[in-house]
Design a protein around this motif. Structure first.
Motif, PDB file in Angstrom:
ATOM      1  N   LEU A  30      40.055  38.889  62.778  1.00  0.00           N
ATOM      2  CA  LEU A  30      39.764  39.743  63.893  1.00  0.00           C
ATOM      3  C   LEU A  30      38.799  39.260  64.981  1.00  0.00           C
ATOM      4  N   VAL A  58      44.388  41.148  73.445  1.00  0.00           N
ATOM      5  CA  VAL A  58      44.398  42.494  72.960  1.00  0.00           C
ATOM      6  C   VAL A  58      45.747  42.833  71.987  1.00  0.00           C
ATOM      7  N   VAL A  59      46.806  42.040  72.231  1.00  0.00           N
ATOM      8  CA  VAL A  59      47.941  42.260  71.296  1.00  0.00           C
ATOM      9  C   VAL A  59      47.661  41.573  70.052  1.00  0.00           C
ATOM     10  N   SER A  60      47.142  40.419  70.108  1.00  0.00           N
ATOM     11  CA  SER A  60      46.836  39.844  68.958  1.00  0.00           C
ATOM     12  C   SER A  60      45.767  40.676  67.961  1.00  0.00           C
ATOM     13  N   ALA A  61      44.632  41.301  68.657  1.00  0.00           N
ATOM     14  CA  ALA A  61      44.021  42.041  67.751  1.00  0.00           C
ATOM     15  C   ALA A  61      44.556  43.143  67.339  1.00  0.00           C
ATOM     16  N   ASN A  62      45.559  43.686  68.171  1.00  0.00           N
ATOM     17  CA  ASN A  62      46.324  44.824  67.323  1.00  0.00           C
ATOM     18  C   ASN A  62      47.125  44.269  66.245  1.00  0.00           C
ATOM     19  N   LEU A  65      45.032  44.137  63.076  1.00  0.00           N
ATOM     20  CA  LEU A  65      44.676  45.407  62.785  1.00  0.00           C
ATOM     21  C   LEU A  65      45.754  45.996  61.930  1.00  0.00           C
ATOM     22  N   VAL A  66      46.901  45.866  62.491  1.00  0.00           N
ATOM     23  CA  VAL A  66      48.042  46.599  61.783  1.00  0.00           C
ATOM     24  C   VAL A  66      48.616  45.674  60.705  1.00  0.00           C
TER      25      VAL A  66
END
Length: 95
Positions: A30, A58-62, A65-66
């Protein structure tokens, strides 16, 4: 009976190490994945456009998380027993 207790404690310790390892790996990813995806996409994908690079981060962080949520849900799911009703009936017949 004491053998079962020892086996149970060993299983719990292994499970705790597994959960800790998973938490550390997702925590590191993360932090590392969004930063590296920002700089890599800014340089090689978006030709210096920092807005698109930030969106990529931001997309890679999400995504990380998913992936953590999915792996946690799958870990909490109880295991299905290996014995079916048919094998239980057969074992009762043999007794």
């Amino acid at each position: 009976m004491s053998e079962q207790v020892v086996i149970g404690k060993a299983t719990e310790a292994t499970a705790a190490r597994s959960v800790l390892f998973k938490l550390v790996m997702f925590s590191l990813s993360l932090g590392i994945v969004p930063i590296s995806s920002y700089f890599a996409s800014e340089e090689y994908l978006w030709n210096g456009n920092s807005t698109y690079a930030a969106i990529t981060a931001v997309v890679s962080a999400n995504v990380v998380l998913v992936a953590y949520i999915i792996s946690s849900v799958l870990e909490d799911r109880p295991m299905a027993p290996d014995t079916s009703a048919k094998t239980l009936l057969e074992s009762k017949k043999q007794q």
